[in-house]
Design a protein around this motif. Structure first.
Motif, PDB file in Angstrom:
ATOM      1  N   GLU A  27      53.616  38.158  42.118  1.00 15.26           N
ATOM      2  CA  GLU A  27      52.997  38.601  43.370  1.00 15.26           C
ATOM      3  C   GLU A  27      51.706  39.362  43.091  1.00 15.26           C
ATOM      4  OE1 GLU A  27      54.195  40.954  47.494  1.00 15.26           O
ATOM      5  OE2 GLU A  27      55.357  41.315  45.667  1.00 15.26           O
ATOM      6  N   THR A  28      51.720  40.183  42.041  1.00 11.98           N
ATOM      7  CA  THR A  28      50.517  40.940  41.678  1.00 11.98           C
ATOM      8  C   THR A  28      49.386  39.999  41.279  1.00 11.98           C
ATOM      9  OG1 THR A  28      51.848  42.820  40.924  1.00 11.98           O
ATOM     10  CG2 THR A  28      49.566  42.702  40.141  1.00 11.98           C
ATOM     11  N   LEU A  29      49.704  39.027  40.432  1.00 12.76           N
ATOM     12  CA  LEU A  29      48.681  38.070  40.003  1.00 12.76           C
ATOM     13  C   LEU A  29      48.171  37.253  41.189  1.00 12.76           C
ATOM     14  CD1 LEU A  29      47.071  36.703  37.748  1.00 12.76           C
ATOM     15  CD2 LEU A  29      48.992  35.126  37.455  1.00 12.76           C
ATOM     16  N   ASP A  30      49.067  36.814  42.040  1.00 11.81           N
ATOM     17  CA  ASP A  30      48.680  36.021  43.202  1.00 11.81           C
ATOM     18  C   ASP A  30      47.729  36.809  44.088  1.00 11.81           C
ATOM     19  OD1 ASP A  30      48.713  34.017  45.228  1.00 11.81           O
ATOM     20  OD2 ASP A  30      50.222  35.177  46.308  1.00 11.81           O
ATOM     21  N   THR A  31      48.050  38.065  44.360  1.00 16.66           N
ATOM     22  CA  THR A  31      47.215  38.894  45.230  1.00 16.66           C
ATOM     23  C   THR A  31      45.855  39.155  44.592  1.00 16.66           C
ATOM     24  OG1 THR A  31      49.225  39.972  46.044  1.00 16.66           O
ATOM     25  CG2 THR A  31      47.136  41.045  46.539  1.00 16.66           C
ATOM     26  N   TYR A  32      45.856  39.403  43.294  1.00 17.56           N
ATOM     27  CA  TYR A  32      44.587  39.643  42.596  1.00 17.56           C
ATOM     28  C   TYR A  32      43.726  38.382  42.580  1.00 17.56           C
ATOM     29  CZ  TYR A  32      41.290  40.647  38.834  1.00 17.56           C
ATOM     30  OH  TYR A  32      40.147  40.802  38.094  1.00 17.56           O
ATOM     31  N   CYS A  33      44.345  37.230  42.359  1.00 17.02           N
ATOM     32  CA  CYS A  33      43.591  35.977  42.366  1.00 17.02           C
ATOM     33  C   CYS A  33      43.016  35.686  43.746  1.00 17.02           C
ATOM     34  CB  CYS A  33      44.489  34.820  41.922  1.00 17.02           C
ATOM     35  SG  CYS A  33      44.802  34.756  40.142  1.00 17.02           S
ATOM     36  N   ALA A  34      43.755  36.046  44.786  1.00 14.54           N
ATOM     37  CA  ALA A  34      43.297  35.786  46.155  1.00 14.54           C
ATOM     38  C   ALA A  34      42.145  36.706  46.551  1.00 14.54           C
ATOM     39  CB  ALA A  34      44.446  35.953  47.132  1.00 14.54           C
ATOM     40  N   THR A  35      42.121  37.924  46.020  1.00 14.44           N
ATOM     41  CA  THR A  35      41.115  38.905  46.421  1.00 14.44           C
ATOM     42  C   THR A  35      39.978  39.049  45.407  1.00 14.44           C
ATOM     43  OG1 THR A  35      42.339  40.714  45.370  1.00 14.44           O
ATOM     44  CG2 THR A  35      42.834  40.232  47.694  1.00 14.44           C
ATOM     45  N   GLY A  36      40.292  38.859  44.109  1.00 12.60           N
ATOM     46  CA  GLY A  36      39.291  39.065  43.060  1.00 12.60           C
ATOM     47  C   GLY A  36      38.942  40.518  42.854  1.00 12.60           C
ATOM     48  N   SER A  37      39.743  41.408  43.418  1.00 10.89           N
ATOM     49  CA  SER A  37      39.452  42.844  43.342  1.00 10.89           C
ATOM     50  C   SER A  37      40.752  43.612  43.118  1.00 10.89           C
ATOM     51  CB  SER A  37      38.790  43.319  44.634  1.00 10.89           C
ATOM     52  OG  SER A  37      38.861  44.727  44.767  1.00 10.89           O
ATOM     53  N   GLN A  38      40.754  44.481  42.111  1.00 11.63           N
ATOM     54  CA  GLN A  38      41.952  45.286  41.858  1.00 11.63           C
ATOM     55  C   GLN A  38      42.220  46.249  43.019  1.00 11.63           C
ATOM     56  OE1 GLN A  38      41.993  47.239  38.065  1.00 11.63           O
ATOM     57  NE2 GLN A  38      41.597  45.349  36.897  1.00 11.63           N
ATOM     58  N   ARG A  39      41.173  46.844  43.551  1.00  8.29           N
ATOM     59  CA  ARG A  39      41.372  47.805  44.650  1.00  8.29           C
ATOM     60  C   ARG A  39      41.879  47.101  45.911  1.00  8.29           C
ATOM     61  NH1 ARG A  39      39.910  52.819  43.702  1.00  8.29           N
ATOM     62  NH2 ARG A  39      38.508  53.273  41.960  1.00  8.29           N
ATOM     63  N   ARG A  40      41.325  45.949  46.216  1.00  8.22           N
ATOM     64  CA  ARG A  40      41.787  45.212  47.396  1.00  8.22           C
ATOM     65  C   ARG A  40      43.220  44.746  47.197  1.00  8.22           C
ATOM     66  NH1 ARG A  40      42.588  44.830  52.375  1.00  8.22           N
ATOM     67  NH2 ARG A  40      42.525  42.751  53.301  1.00  8.22           N
ATOM     68  N   ALA A  41      43.546  44.303  45.984  1.00  8.02           N
ATOM     69  CA  ALA A  41      44.919  43.893  45.689  1.00  8.02           C
ATOM     70  C   ALA A  41      45.871  45.064  45.835  1.00  8.02           C
ATOM     71  CB  ALA A  41      45.000  43.328  44.278  1.00  8.02           C
TER      72      ALA A  41
ATOM     73  N   THR B 135      39.116  32.528  37.015  1.00  7.94           N
ATOM     74  CA  THR B 135      39.143  31.124  37.434  1.00  7.94           C
ATOM     75  C   THR B 135      40.291  30.382  36.766  1.00  7.94           C
ATOM     76  OG1 THR B 135      36.753  31.091  37.785  1.00  7.94           O
ATOM     77  CG2 THR B 135      37.837  28.966  37.483  1.00  7.94           C
ATOM     78  N   ARG B 136      40.480  30.609  35.469  1.00  8.51           N
ATOM     79  CA  ARG B 136      41.592  29.979  34.750  1.00  8.51           C
ATOM     80  C   ARG B 136      42.933  30.366  35.367  1.00  8.51           C
ATOM     81  NH1 ARG B 136      41.172  31.368  28.527  1.00  8.51           N
ATOM     82  NH2 ARG B 136      43.309  30.539  28.650  1.00  8.51           N
ATOM     83  N   ALA B 137      43.082  31.652  35.681  1.00 11.47           N
ATOM     84  CA  ALA B 137      44.348  32.119  36.258  1.00 11.47           C
ATOM     85  C   ALA B 137      44.597  31.488  37.628  1.00 11.47           C
ATOM     86  CB  ALA B 137      44.346  33.638  36.365  1.00 11.47           C
ATOM     87  N   ARG B 138      43.555  31.395  38.430  1.00  7.96           N
ATOM     88  CA  ARG B 138      43.706  30.799  39.763  1.00  7.96           C
ATOM     89  C   ARG B 138      44.129  29.333  39.662  1.00  7.96           C
ATOM     90  NH1 ARG B 138      38.144  33.259  42.374  1.00  7.96           N
ATOM     91  NH2 ARG B 138      39.044  35.115  43.372  1.00  7.96           N
TER      92      ARG B 138
END
Length: 344
Positions: free
Chosen positions: A283-297, A330-333
Motif C-alpha cells: 500500500e505504501t509503494l502504491d501510494t508513493y507511485c501514484a503521487t510521486g511525493s513522500q509527503r503527499r503519500a 518509473t521502474r517501480a510503477r
C-alpha cells in the motif's frame, strides 16, 4: 374452464368482476394491441383516466374514459402498479379515479401492467436494460460477420449510425442497475458473459459507477474492438482507480500485451511479488507511485512523513531500486502495474 369460471362467478360479485377483467385483457393481448390502445381500453373499462409510462421514453400516455387524451394537469394517481419485464421494472401504470379506488382497481392495474409489458416487448426492442447474452456476444465477437452484427444491434435497439461503447464490469450490483447509472438517457443494454458483465451504451458517465465496482471502458469504435479495449482496461482497474478508460492508458496498454511468462521472469516484477506478502508495504509503494511525493503519500496514508520515508527506504532495499530517482520510480510503477495485471 369456462364452466369453472361461471361457477366461481356465481359465488361472489368480486370474483365475477375479476374474471371479466382477466378475460378482457386476455382478449386485448391476443389482438396484440399497442400501449395507446391498452390505455384507451383501460380507461373505458375503469370509467376514469388511465395512464401508462415507460421509463425508457419518459412519455406518459393518459387517456380519458371517452377515449380522448386526458386533460392537463394530471390528477393524483389513485392506484399504481409497476410494469415489469424480465424481473426489471420498466414503467408504471396508474388510474386517476376521483374519490376512493374501486375494489377491482388492483386487479385491473395488475392485468394492465402485464399487458403493457407484453406490448413494450412486442413493439420493441424490449425496453429492459438486460439483454439476451447470445445477442450481445454476436455484437462484440471478433468472428461475427458484419451483417450478423448489424442485425444483432438492431434487435438490441441500437441504430447503425450511433457510436457504441462497450464496458466490462465486475460488481456485486445487478447489471441493469449499473447500466441505468452509467447511461441514464439510454439506449443501454447489459448481459453477463462468463466471468464479466458487459454493458453496451451510446454514452458512458464513469463518475456514476458505484465505488465498489470495477470497470473498463472501450472507445466508441467497432464493438468487437471496443470490447477488447474494455477487457484490457478492466485489468488495470484498482481500488484507487476503479474505472479505467482504455483511451487514458496510452502506452501503458502495451503492458497487457506482454506474455505472462516473460512478465513473471522480470526481476522487478518478481521483487514486487515478494513484497506483496506485506500489505502495508504494498500500500505504501502504491501510494508513493501514484503521487510521486513522500509527503503527499504520508497525507493519504495518514502517517508521519518520517514513517513513510523509513518504509520506502526498506522497500527500496527489497526491490533493489532507488525509489527517489525518476528512473527508479518509473521502474517501480511499471513493475507494480505488471504484477497487478498478472494477478488481476
Amino acid at each position: 374452464m369456462q364452466a369453472l369460471a361461471l361457477r366461481l362467478s356465481g359465488l361472489d360479485p368480486y370474483v365475477d368482476g375479476a374474471i371479466r377483467i382477466v378475460a378482457f385483457y386476455d382478449t386485448l393481448m391476443r389482438r396484440r394491441v399497442d400501449l395507446p390502445a391498452l390505455a384507451r381500453a383501460s380507461a373505458g373499462l375503469a370509467g376514469c383516466v388511465a395512464g401508462v409510462r415507460l421509463h425508457s421514453t419518459g412519455r406518459a400516455i393518459r387517456i380519458a374514459p371517452d377515449g380522448s387524451p386526458a386533460s392537463e394537469p394530471a390528477e393524483p394517481a389513485s392506484s399504481t402498479a409497476p410494469i415489469t419485464l424480465d424481473e426489471e421494472e420498466i414503467g408504471t401504470a396508474w388510474l386517476e379515479r376521483p374519490g376512493q379506488p374501486s375494489q377491482l382497481d388492483e386487479v385491473l392495474l395488475d392485468r394492465l401492467a402485464i399487458a403493457a409489458a407484453a406490448a413494450a416487448e412486442r413493439y420493441g426492442p424490449a425496453r429492459t436494460t438486460m439483454a439476451d447474452p447470445a445477442l450481445v456476444e454476436l455484437v462484440i465477437c471478433s468472428d461475427s460477420d458484419e451483417a450478423v452484427r448489424a442485425r444483432a444491434l438492431r434487435l438490441l435497439g441500437f441504430a447503425a449510425d450511433l457510436p457504441l461503447h462497450v464496458v466490462a464490469v465486475r460488481s456485486e450490483l445487478p447489471l441493469d442497475q449499473i447500466g441505468a447509472l452509467v447511461c441514464p438517457a439510454r439506449p443501454v443494454k447489459a448481459a453477463p458473459l462468463a466471468d464479466v458483465g458487459v454493458i453496451l451504451a451510446t454514452t458512458v458517465d464513469p463518475t456514476r459507477l458505484p465505488a465498489s465496482s470495477r470497470a473498463g471502458i472501450g472507445a466508441a469504435e467497432s464493438p468487437d474492438r471496443s470490447w477488447r479495449q474494455a477487457r484490457t482496461a478492466l485489468r488495470f482497474a484498482t481500488p484507487r482507480e476503479p474505472v479505467i478508460r482504455y483511451a487514458d492508458l496510452g502506452a501503458l496498454a502495451l503492458l497487457a500485451e506482454i506474455p505472462q511468462d516473460t512478465a513473471r521472469d522480470n526481476a522487478d516484477v518478481a521483487a514486487i511479488a515478494r513484497l506483496a506478502g506485506s500489505r502495508e508495504d504494498l500500500e505504501t509503494l502504491d501510494t508513493y507511485c501514484a503521487t510521486g511525493s513522500q509527503r503527499r503519500a504520508a497525507d493519504l496514508l495518514h502517517l508521519h512523513h518520517s514513517s513513510v520515508a523509513r518504509r520506502l527506504e526498506q522497500i527500496a532495499k527489497t526491490l533493489d531500486i532507488e525509489l527517489t530517482e525518476p528512473t527508479g520510480l518509473t521502474r517501480a510503477r511499471i513493475a507494480l502495474t505488471t504484477w497487478r495485471l498478472l494477478n488481476g
